[in-house]
Design a protein around this motif. Sequence first.
Motif, PDB file in Angstrom:
ATOM      1  N   GLY A 247       0.859  -1.180   0.000  1.00 32.00           N
ATOM      2  CA  GLY A 247       0.000   0.000   0.000  1.00 32.00           C
ATOM      3  C   GLY A 247       0.891   1.223   0.000  1.00 32.00           C
ATOM      4  N   LEU A 248       0.394   2.299  -0.574  1.00 35.02           N
ATOM      5  CA  LEU A 248       1.211   3.488  -0.813  1.00 35.02           C
ATOM      6  C   LEU A 248       0.497   4.731  -0.328  1.00 35.02           C
ATOM      7  CD1 LEU A 248       3.401   5.094  -2.536  1.00 35.02           C
ATOM      8  CD2 LEU A 248       1.868   4.790  -4.463  1.00 35.02           C
ATOM      9  N   ALA A 249       1.267   5.679   0.182  1.00 30.00           N
ATOM     10  CA  ALA A 249       0.693   6.977   0.526  1.00 30.00           C
ATOM     11  C   ALA A 249       1.796   8.019   0.503  1.00 30.00           C
ATOM     12  CB  ALA A 249       0.030   6.949   1.902  1.00 30.00           C
ATOM     13  N   ILE A 250       1.393   9.254   0.296  1.00 31.33           N
ATOM     14  CA  ILE A 250       2.346  10.365   0.338  1.00 31.33           C
ATOM     15  C   ILE A 250       1.794  11.429   1.260  1.00 31.33           C
ATOM     16  CG2 ILE A 250       1.360  11.393  -1.779  1.00 31.33           C
ATOM     17  CD1 ILE A 250       4.278  12.363  -2.379  1.00 31.33           C
ATOM     18  N   GLY A 251       2.666  12.029   2.059  1.00 28.35           N
ATOM     19  CA  GLY A 251       2.196  13.037   3.009  1.00 28.35           C
ATOM     20  C   GLY A 251       3.267  14.074   3.283  1.00 28.35           C
ATOM     21  N   LYS A 252       2.834  15.152   3.923  1.00 24.51           N
ATOM     22  CA  LYS A 252       3.741  16.268   4.191  1.00 24.51           C
ATOM     23  C   LYS A 252       3.884  16.509   5.683  1.00 24.51           C
ATOM     24  CE  LYS A 252       1.515  19.375   1.538  1.00 24.51           C
ATOM     25  NZ  LYS A 252       1.330  20.590   0.698  1.00 24.51           N
ATOM     26  N   LEU A 253       4.740  17.465   5.991  1.00 24.56           N
ATOM     27  CA  LEU A 253       4.877  17.948   7.367  1.00 24.56           C
ATOM     28  C   LEU A 253       5.340  19.384   7.310  1.00 24.56           C
ATOM     29  CD1 LEU A 253       5.030  17.529  10.467  1.00 24.56           C
ATOM     30  CD2 LEU A 253       7.416  16.862  10.139  1.00 24.56           C
ATOM     31  N   GLY A 254       4.673  20.239   8.029  1.00 26.71           N
ATOM     32  CA  GLY A 254       5.170  21.609   8.155  1.00 26.71           C
ATOM     33  C   GLY A 254       4.153  22.642   7.729  1.00 26.71           C
ATOM     34  N   LEU A 255       4.625  23.859   7.604  1.00 23.58           N
ATOM     35  CA  LEU A 255       3.798  24.987   7.196  1.00 23.58           C
ATOM     36  C   LEU A 255       4.335  25.521   5.886  1.00 23.58           C
ATOM     37  CD1 LEU A 255       3.786  26.704  10.688  1.00 23.58           C
ATOM     38  CD2 LEU A 255       1.896  25.419   9.661  1.00 23.58           C
ATOM     39  N   ALA A 256       3.429  25.813   4.955  1.00 19.12           N
ATOM     40  CA  ALA A 256       3.848  26.197   3.608  1.00 19.12           C
ATOM     41  C   ALA A 256       4.823  27.380   3.615  1.00 19.12           C
ATOM     42  CB  ALA A 256       2.629  26.511   2.758  1.00 19.12           C
ATOM     43  N   ASN A 257       4.594  28.352   4.496  1.00 22.45           N
ATOM     44  CA  ASN A 257       5.441  29.547   4.461  1.00 22.45           C
ATOM     45  C   ASN A 257       6.854  29.296   4.974  1.00 22.45           C
ATOM     46  OD1 ASN A 257       4.241  29.201   7.031  1.00 22.45           O
ATOM     47  ND2 ASN A 257       4.713  31.308   7.586  1.00 22.45           N
ATOM     48  N   LEU A 258       7.050  28.194   5.717  1.00 22.41           N
ATOM     49  CA  LEU A 258       8.390  27.908   6.234  1.00 22.41           C
ATOM     50  C   LEU A 258       9.065  26.772   5.471  1.00 22.41           C
ATOM     51  CD1 LEU A 258       7.631  28.097  10.057  1.00 22.41           C
ATOM     52  CD2 LEU A 258       8.918  29.756   8.719  1.00 22.41           C
ATOM     53  N   GLY A 259       8.277  26.092   4.654  1.00 21.13           N
ATOM     54  CA  GLY A 259       8.825  24.964   3.909  1.00 21.13           C
ATOM     55  C   GLY A 259       8.347  23.645   4.480  1.00 21.13           C
ATOM     56  N   GLU A 260       7.687  22.861   3.644  1.00 15.94           N
ATOM     57  CA  GLU A 260       7.167  21.577   4.094  1.00 15.94           C
ATOM     58  C   GLU A 260       8.099  20.454   3.660  1.00 15.94           C
ATOM     59  OE1 GLU A 260       3.757  22.634   1.850  1.00 15.94           O
ATOM     60  OE2 GLU A 260       2.383  22.179   3.489  1.00 15.94           O
ATOM     61  N   SER A 261       8.262  19.470   4.526  1.00 15.12           N
ATOM     62  CA  SER A 261       8.950  18.258   4.110  1.00 15.12           C
ATOM     63  C   SER A 261       7.882  17.284   3.618  1.00 15.12           C
ATOM     64  CB  SER A 261       9.758  17.674   5.267  1.00 15.12           C
ATOM     65  OG  SER A 261       8.957  17.577   6.422  1.00 15.12           O
ATOM     66  N   MET A 262       8.336  16.203   3.019  1.00 15.53           N
ATOM     67  CA  MET A 262       7.393  15.309   2.358  1.00 15.53           C
ATOM     68  C   MET A 262       7.939  13.897   2.388  1.00 15.53           C
ATOM     69  SD  MET A 262       6.046  16.015  -1.503  1.00 15.53           S
ATOM     70  CE  MET A 262       5.590  17.713  -1.310  1.00 15.53           C
ATOM     71  N   ALA A 263       7.066  12.919   2.462  1.00 11.21           N
ATOM     72  CA  ALA A 263       7.524  11.530   2.428  1.00 11.21           C
ATOM     73  C   ALA A 263       6.510  10.666   1.719  1.00 11.21           C
ATOM     74  CB  ALA A 263       7.752  11.001   3.843  1.00 11.21           C
ATOM     75  N   ALA A 264       7.011   9.723   0.941  1.00 13.25           N
ATOM     76  CA  ALA A 264       6.164   8.701   0.341  1.00 13.25           C
ATOM     77  C   ALA A 264       6.519   7.386   1.014  1.00 13.25           C
ATOM     78  CB  ALA A 264       6.418   8.617  -1.159  1.00 13.25           C
ATOM     79  N   THR A 265       5.520   6.693   1.491  1.00 13.49           N
ATOM     80  CA  THR A 265       5.751   5.458   2.234  1.00 13.49           C
ATOM     81  C   THR A 265       4.983   4.314   1.600  1.00 13.49           C
ATOM     82  OG1 THR A 265       6.038   6.674   4.300  1.00 13.49           O
ATOM     83  CG2 THR A 265       5.547   4.331   4.495  1.00 13.49           C
ATOM     84  N   ILE A 266       5.651   3.185   1.480  1.00  8.97           N
ATOM     85  CA  ILE A 266       5.004   1.960   1.009  1.00  8.97           C
ATOM     86  C   ILE A 266       5.088   0.925   2.129  1.00  8.97           C
ATOM     87  CG2 ILE A 266       5.153   0.054  -0.659  1.00  8.97           C
ATOM     88  CD1 ILE A 266       6.202   2.092  -2.687  1.00  8.97           C
ATOM     89  N   ALA A 267       3.965   0.273   2.390  1.00 12.18           N
ATOM     90  CA  ALA A 267       3.901  -0.749   3.435  1.00 12.18           C
ATOM     91  C   ALA A 267       3.606  -2.098   2.801  1.00 12.18           C
ATOM     92  CB  ALA A 267       2.807  -0.405   4.438  1.00 12.18           C
ATOM     93  N   GLU A 268       4.277  -3.125   3.312  1.00 13.95           N
ATOM     94  CA  GLU A 268       3.985  -4.491   2.874  1.00 13.95           C
ATOM     95  C   GLU A 268       3.341  -5.214   4.044  1.00 13.95           C
ATOM     96  OE1 GLU A 268       7.396  -6.802   1.755  1.00 13.95           O
ATOM     97  OE2 GLU A 268       6.206  -8.586   1.325  1.00 13.95           O
ATOM     98  N   ILE A 269       2.142  -5.731   3.825  1.00 13.09           N
ATOM     99  CA  ILE A 269       1.437  -6.379   4.928  1.00 13.09           C
ATOM    100  C   ILE A 269       0.929  -7.757   4.542  1.00 13.09           C
ATOM    101  CG2 ILE A 269       0.634  -4.116   5.737  1.00 13.09           C
ATOM    102  CD1 ILE A 269      -2.242  -5.125   4.958  1.00 13.09           C
ATOM    103  N   SER A 270       0.659  -8.544   5.581  1.00  9.04           N
ATOM    104  CA  SER A 270      -0.119  -9.762   5.409  1.00  9.04           C
ATOM    105  C   SER A 270      -1.184  -9.742   6.505  1.00  9.04           C
ATOM    106  CB  SER A 270       0.755 -11.015   5.531  1.00  9.04           C
ATOM    107  OG  SER A 270       1.329 -11.088   6.822  1.00  9.04           O
ATOM    108  N   LEU A 271      -2.097 -10.674   6.467  1.00 10.03           N
ATOM    109  CA  LEU A 271      -3.233 -10.620   7.383  1.00 10.03           C
ATOM    110  C   LEU A 271      -3.595 -12.012   7.856  1.00 10.03           C
ATOM    111  CD1 LEU A 271      -5.657  -9.059   8.623  1.00 10.03           C
ATOM    112  CD2 LEU A 271      -6.866  -9.458   6.467  1.00 10.03           C
ATOM    113  N   ASP A 272      -3.812 -12.129   9.169  1.00  9.65           N
ATOM    114  CA  ASP A 272      -4.367 -13.369   9.713  1.00  9.65           C
ATOM    115  C   ASP A 272      -5.867 -13.132   9.851  1.00  9.65           C
ATOM    116  OD1 ASP A 272      -5.418 -15.301  11.451  1.00  9.65           O
ATOM    117  OD2 ASP A 272      -3.492 -15.586  12.438  1.00  9.65           O
ATOM    118  N   LYS A 273      -6.639 -13.721   8.952  1.00  9.08           N
ATOM    119  CA  LYS A 273      -8.080 -13.426   8.922  1.00  9.08           C
ATOM    120  C   LYS A 273      -8.808 -13.928  10.160  1.00  9.08           C
ATOM    121  CE  LYS A 273      -8.591 -12.869   3.996  1.00  9.08           C
ATOM    122  NZ  LYS A 273      -9.186 -13.272   2.718  1.00  9.08           N
ATOM    123  N   THR A 274      -8.283 -14.982  10.756  1.00  4.02           N
ATOM    124  CA  THR A 274      -8.948 -15.538  11.943  1.00  4.02           C
ATOM    125  C   THR A 274      -8.811 -14.596  13.133  1.00  4.02           C
ATOM    126  OG1 THR A 274      -8.190 -17.664  11.110  1.00  4.02           O
ATOM    127  CG2 THR A 274      -9.228 -17.661  13.273  1.00  4.02           C
TER     128      THR A 274
END
Lengths: 148, 713
Positions: free
Chosen positions: B563-590
């Motif tokens: 799964g993938l997502a991209i997000g930021k941190l900070g305030l636009a006037n001071l400069g925002e940092s940014m990160a894209a994160t990918i997660a690999e998961i499995s699931l125990d349905k029980t």
Amino acid sequence: MFTLRVNGKSHKVEGNGDTPLLWVLRDVLALTGTKYGCGVASCGACTVHVNGKAVRACSLPLREAVGKNITTIEGLNGNHPLQKAWVALDVPQCGYCQSGQIMSAAALLKEKPKPTRDEIITAMDGNLCRCGTYNRIISAIELASQGA
Amino acid sequence: MTLTRRTLLASSAFTFAFSFAAKAQAKPMNAYITIHADNSIIIKAPAPEMGQGINTTIPLIIAEELDADWAKVIIEQAPIHESFNHPIFRSQFVVASLSTRGYWQAVRIAAAQVRKLLVQAGALALEVRESELTTKDSHVIHAASGRKITYGLLAAHTTVRERLPDVKPEELKPASAFTLLGKDVTKHDVAGKTRGATQYSIDKTVANMLYGTVYHAPVLGSLAITHNREELLKMAGITHVFVVENGIAIVGKDYNSVLNARAKLKITWTDAKGSKFDSDDGLKANLAAVLGKELGVSVKNIGNAGEAFSTATSKIAASYTTDYTYHAQMEPLNALASVSSQDVEIWAGTQWPSMAVIEAAKIAGVTPDKVKFNPLPMGGGFGRRAYVDYILDAVRISKQVNAPVKVINSREEDVRNGRFRPMTAHHLEASLDAAGKVTAISHRISSDVVVPQLYGQARMDAQKNIDHIVTLGLDVSIYNIASHKVDHVLQDSGTRTAAYRGIGYGANSFAIESLIDELALNAKQDPLAFRLALLKDARGKVLLETAAKMADWGKKREGRALGLAIGKLGLANLGESMAATIAEISLDKTSGVIKVHQLWCAADCGIALQPRNSLAQIEGSLIWGLSSALKERVTLKNGEVQQSNFFDYDVLRMSETPRISIELVKSGAIPLPVGELGLSSVPPAIANAFRALTGKPIRALPMIESRVKSALI
């Protein structure tokens, strides 16, 4: 009056035999490296060695600590291979959980000088870290065990 | 006396005398820098340390600009004084991942001014032009003649005027010339923290000190009616039991006795606003609010969402919720206060020492200049220590008993008197035109507020009811979406709230990035390809592509999904940092347990001043985001917190921590916010992976087992 042997020294301690060893170490013997995190053996911050085994000081009454060899983080003197590995890999962030982490890791390495990653995780899983240093802790234990 | 050639020659005959006097000859150059005759330099660290490494980073920035020999730098914690104020907050306050960014230019100029003064002094001493001189490792150097002088010698003979030579920002060192920044140095407190030698406020003792604790009102605003004072006073080691404005104080000779008395405490309380609050009902009420008609506060209204929706060919809608969360910092809140009629001394770890001084002075009935505040490192801040309530507890109690008192929350007290990230509900709708293009997003959010509790109602009024702590991250500006309408329905459940690591990003990015995946699915497109096409932000594209490459996005994994997502941190006037994160998961349905095997994160924080520390901070924030997404929730019944310790407030353990790979992508030459970066991308990456794995959405945080099982039905 209770006689405790801590980090190789004898101490005569007054108090109630029910008092958890954690508070005796911290408030009577001024060994504040052992930390209070939860008081119910749920977080590992208070981990010490009792006769070489990892024990939660918050859950060991004073009277049961008598006649045993107790080692706290101060007893490692900064020279333990784990402590050197911790510094080499810049492991601590806030640092509050780290005494307990190192004491749990030291007890593990005493029993298993070259633990696998899974063995490390099983032994260390009782130690919480909120800053997220877990992967660095694993790396530092692996680094320290390489010198074994 | 200025150092001239004659005095320099004369002084070499006195080097023996100098070395004796070396330690005594400490010349303060400005608030931050003191230079010893032996060439060691004391650099003051202005910001309180909570594990973010700021007490190494800011001195390192100063040492870089000063051209100081790092091996001879001694770091000292700065006192609480306006000369050390954060340039933006104008207070000593660590918050919002803005310490490095905030102090960056100001301390560089302060250091450059000292360097300039030393070069001027060196030119006089060596009888050369300033332009012929360079500086390196705490020496002024005249390469042409092979001569050099230590900063220590120059400082000892230099008059430091009130006003140091001016330095313009253009004169500062270019990043290409950095010798310290951009490399890894060991944080200066690491050795202490591995030896158990670092002293937190919970470790501090003073003569004649008593120990105390407060059993706080279960609900904000309720008052104690009756309590079993006499019974407690008979217990071993107890010296005082009395009512305080926010609960009952117990004081004794040792902390264990205080805890024993606390366990026997019986109190009745008055009702308060939140006394009937049930968080299960609260969640339903928040959801009803976002699905309802109440307009709320207009937080954003870009473009024309109304028109986009009325002319839309199709719409996509989804609702999301997040529970209350508790900071669970490892060091329970505590402070040591010693209050007399004349003065006040406090030892505490806090994110806002300046505020602590002001509020402590009021309670003690003295002027702020009479408050001596000793800032100690925190065993975790995470936003909770931005409130100084626990320090004021200690001040009140010390004043009442007329002795120094170290007031410590038990863990149970820390949980029940926690101040939480507010529960939220979101309803998002996206409008699409005939070509399938996303023309607008409408986002309704319902939650308690934080700003009035942290900063006061006046600030909330000044911001026209826009609670920036709750609403940060309600932002789709990296995407090509013409209209964005955001409304916040304010609630007041009576629950204590706080800024919690990541603040609004944790909940808001979860909703937005989950919806983006929803839109990708609707368009029958791969979530990565969909985002790359929709993005208008060049940095975002680099990060998505980098993360995708790290994770080998296209590779199918048996029984697992990405799964993938991209997000930021900070305030636009001071400069925002940014990160894209990918997660690999499995699931125990029980069991309903989601297992996260790996996280890959491509992060852009501008310039990483200490790469290893930036990586540590980002990794820490990814793990924090994971813990809050999978496990953490506070529930309340009759206004009271139901959880009490780590066995019923679940936080992520080592066995649940995935392998994490982070790649730092450099952009620009300014350090951007780091400490909370992972919060805006981890929770949605997990939710999106869940959708990819099961075909079902999961739209509530935390993704506890019962919710996972419900989602699979």
